[in-house]
Scaffold this active site. Structure first.
Site, PDB file in Angstrom:
ATOM      1  N   GLU A 122      31.280  13.024  32.610  1.00  0.00           N
ATOM      2  CA  GLU A 122      32.200  12.015  33.157  1.00  0.00           C
ATOM      3  C   GLU A 122      32.416  12.155  34.665  1.00  0.00           C
ATOM      4  O   GLU A 122      33.539  12.031  35.161  1.00  0.00           O
ATOM      5  CB  GLU A 122      33.539  12.077  32.419  1.00  0.00           C
ATOM      6  CG  GLU A 122      33.395  11.748  30.945  1.00  0.00           C
ATOM      7  CD  GLU A 122      34.728  11.572  30.239  1.00  0.00           C
ATOM      8  OE1 GLU A 122      35.728  12.085  30.741  1.00  0.00           O
ATOM      9  OE2 GLU A 122      34.743  10.901  29.192  1.00  0.00           O
ATOM     10  N   GLU A 177      30.770  10.642  22.917  1.00  0.00           N
ATOM     11  CA  GLU A 177      32.222  10.757  22.713  1.00  0.00           C
ATOM     12  C   GLU A 177      32.757   9.410  22.283  1.00  0.00           C
ATOM     13  O   GLU A 177      32.532   8.401  22.959  1.00  0.00           O
ATOM     14  CB  GLU A 177      32.959  11.149  24.005  1.00  0.00           C
ATOM     15  CG  GLU A 177      32.785  12.575  24.424  1.00  0.00           C
ATOM     16  CD  GLU A 177      33.706  12.970  25.581  1.00  0.00           C
ATOM     17  OE1 GLU A 177      34.796  12.389  25.704  1.00  0.00           O
ATOM     18  OE2 GLU A 177      33.301  13.856  26.355  1.00  0.00           O
TER      19      GLU A 177
HETATM   20  C1  BGP Z   1      37.037  12.763  27.793  1.00  0.00           C
HETATM   21  C2  BGP Z   1      36.607  14.188  27.989  1.00  0.00           C
HETATM   22  C3  BGP Z   1      36.815  15.078  26.853  1.00  0.00           C
HETATM   23  C4  BGP Z   1      37.925  14.698  25.907  1.00  0.00           C
HETATM   24  C5  BGP Z   1      38.189  13.241  25.753  1.00  0.00           C
HETATM   25  C6  BGP Z   1      39.511  12.873  25.123  1.00  0.00           C
HETATM   26  O1  BGP Z   1      37.473  12.251  29.013  1.00  0.00           O
HETATM   27  O2  BGP Z   1      35.236  14.288  28.335  1.00  0.00           O
HETATM   28  O3  BGP Z   1      36.829  16.366  27.362  1.00  0.00           O
HETATM   29  O4  BGP Z   1      38.957  15.550  25.774  1.00  0.00           O
HETATM   30  O5  BGP Z   1      38.114  12.563  26.967  1.00  0.00           O
HETATM   31  O6  BGP Z   1      40.538  12.961  26.063  1.00  0.00           O
HETATM   32  P1  BGP Z   1      41.928  13.607  25.758  1.00  0.00           P
HETATM   33  O7  BGP Z   1      41.652  14.988  25.288  1.00  0.00           O
HETATM   34  O8  BGP Z   1      42.680  13.565  27.034  1.00  0.00           O
HETATM   35  O9  BGP Z   1      42.536  12.734  24.720  1.00  0.00           O
END
Ligand code: BGP
Length: 492
Positions: A183, A389
């Site tokens: 990201e 993701e």
């Molecule tokens: C993305 C990241 C992850 C992950 C996910 C969910 O931005 O790559 O590392 O955690 O988001 O986000 P959060 O944990 O803030 O809900």
């Protein structure tokens, strides 16, 4: 239409949110180790007026859950078996750079760190899961940030080349799918973690390190990361011709819809897509630095110069595939200042979307947005796409039967997977769906345990207590059916 044969089904996590053991076996802190959540504006670093440098200074009133996380460092073997129990044929995690080169600038790697990941990747192979490995998931060694200003400094390119060459050599044959910077297109919004950028040379207000980060340093970081990404593809192919190197971008922002058909809104939505996404995607995939950036740089008062040699590298060494996260869409309206969090851009509320995840996070649910995103990315890049993701974080507690009836999560995935299938029917070459957080981990955005994505529950709480025991949620068996039927279970 079914999912293609060999489609990757699995899950994704990151070292800094899963492993813990933040100072074990030689590891030194990552940049995320001094933050409670990547959106935090108060990193645990302090300016030393004598040395004129930042140094680590954690806040004793805060709980840095990522330091122990869910103890994956000691439990990955059992956890990987739990993942295999769901029929995964792939699994994504990251290498914490600081386990291999603790401060980032050493000449020689740390054998304990190399051995740790070797065992983990072997374990995945033994279980017939394709390792999908991120080289940097918000894990720049803190020393590189405080000493060099992180990626704002071109010296990072050399340190990075040493790191990636080391792991490409060591894991040759074991890892075939590599992702470069997780990201990284969040760089303009969270430069410290997404770009590992900090202004360390006479910061304007050392008590506010994030506020003092200059635009020039951020854009220097952009420049250096584009060059480093090209080097990664080159080195990856030279060291292991059988491996593939892809980029990883947060692509929720691709699905930025104009609120109305007012041409000003339509153009504004396009600008949002550019500056949240394509400004990295185009150089990584097409090998070009977008011309609209010249106007942005002028407005930001910065100078960004690529040498002819660098431009040639960026042109030649484009990525083999595009991987991305997608959580939700957003809506652009001229009158509304867009914000951001780990799920993507936050704009005006979309009146057409029916579902929202429950509070406190309440992210809107837009499964059709994943179909749209896949189509836009494929039309633009014509590269294989991997969703690495997608998921939903919920505040959950075990019931009297020792499980969790996470029907909302099941529904969320079902609708998204159906739309992935529709995109494949549209002609998109999508090759994998790796759910974010198949086991509860520390949230990236807020640094909490309370925000849980897992099919497997982990007994740990925001204040740090908990037995760390694992328990299967209802979604565990449901996802198993999905993976084992190659997606048929949601298509029937
Ligand atoms: C993305 C990241 C992850 C992950 C996910 C969910 O931005 O790559 O590392 O955690 O988001 O986000 P959060 O944990 O803030 O809900």
């Amino acid at each position: 239409m079914s999912f293609p044969k060999g489609f990757l089904w699995g899950g994704a996590i990151a070292a800094n949110q899963y492993e813990g053991a933040w100072l074990e076996d030689g590891k030194q802190p990552n940049v995320t180790d001094v933050l409670v959540g990547i959106m935090s504006k108060e990193p645990g670093i302090k300016w030393n007026a004598d040395t004129k440098k930042y140094e680590m200074c954690l806040d004793p009133d805060k709980v840095y859950l990522s330091h122990d996380a869910v103890d994956g460092y000691h439990r990955y073997r059992e956890d990987l078996k739990l993942m295999k129990g769901m029929g995964f044929n792939s699994f994504r995690t990251s290498i914490a750079w600081g386990r291999i080169f603790p401060n980032g600038n050493e000449e020689e790697p740390n054998e304990a760190g190399l051995a740790f990941y070797e065992d983990m990747f072997r374990c995945m192979r033994e279980l017939d899961m394709e390792p999908v490995i991120t080289l940097s998931h918000y894990e720049t060694p803190l020393y590189l940030v405080t000493e060099y200003g992180g990626w704002s400094n071109p010296k990072l390119i050399e340190f990075w080349k040493r790191y990636v060459s080391t792991v490409f050599k060591r894991y040759k044959g074991l890892v075939k799918l590599w992702l470069t910077f997780n990201e990284v297109n969040n760089m303009l919004r969270v430069p410290l973690v997404a770009g590992g950028v900090l202004t360390v040379d006479n910061p304007a207000d050392p008590s506010d390190p994030i506020g003092s980060t200059t635009k020039q340093d951020i854009w220097n970081g952009y420049h250096n990361i584009l060059v480093a990404n090209a080097w990664t593809v080159k080195l990856g192919h030279e060291i292991d011709p059988d491996c593939q190197v892809g980029c990883m971008l947060t692509s929720s922002s691709v699905a930025t819809y104009p609120y109305t058909c007012d041409p000003k809104n339509v153009f504004g939505a396009l600008e949002s897509q550019r500056m949240a996404n394509f400004y990295f995607g185009d150089p990584f995939c097409l090998g070009i630095v977008p011309t609209y950036l010249k106007k942005v740089w002028k407005k930001d008062g910065v100078t960004v110069n690529f040498t002819d040699e660098e431009l040639a590298m960026i042109k030649e060494y484009t990525v083999d595939f595009f991987s991305f996260s997608y959580y939700r869409s957003s809506v652009y309206d001229l009158e509304y200042a867009m914000k951001t969090d780990t799920g993507g851009l936050v704009g005006k509320e979309n009146p057409y979307l029916k579902d929202k995840a429950p509070k406190p996070w309440g992210w809107p649910v837009d499964p059709e947005g994943i179909r749209y995103t896949l189509n836009v990315l494929y039309d633009r890049y014509h590269l294989p796409l991997y969703i690495v993701e997608n998921g939903v974080g919920l505040d959950e507690n075990l019931n009297e039967n020792g499980t969790i009836e996470d029907d909302f999560r099941i529904h969320y995935i079902e609708e998204h997977v159906k739309n992935v299938n529709l995109a494949i029917e549209d002609g998109v070459d999508c090759r994998g769906y790796l759910y974010w957080g198949p086991i509860d981990v520390v949230s990236a955005g807020t640094g909490e345990m309370k925000k849980r994505y897992g099919f497997v529950y982990v007994d740990r709480f925001n204040d740090g207590h908990g037995t760390l025991e694992r328990a299967k949620k209802k979604s565990y068996d449901w996802y198993k059916e999905l993976c084992e039927s190659n997606g048929e279970s949601v298509l029937k």
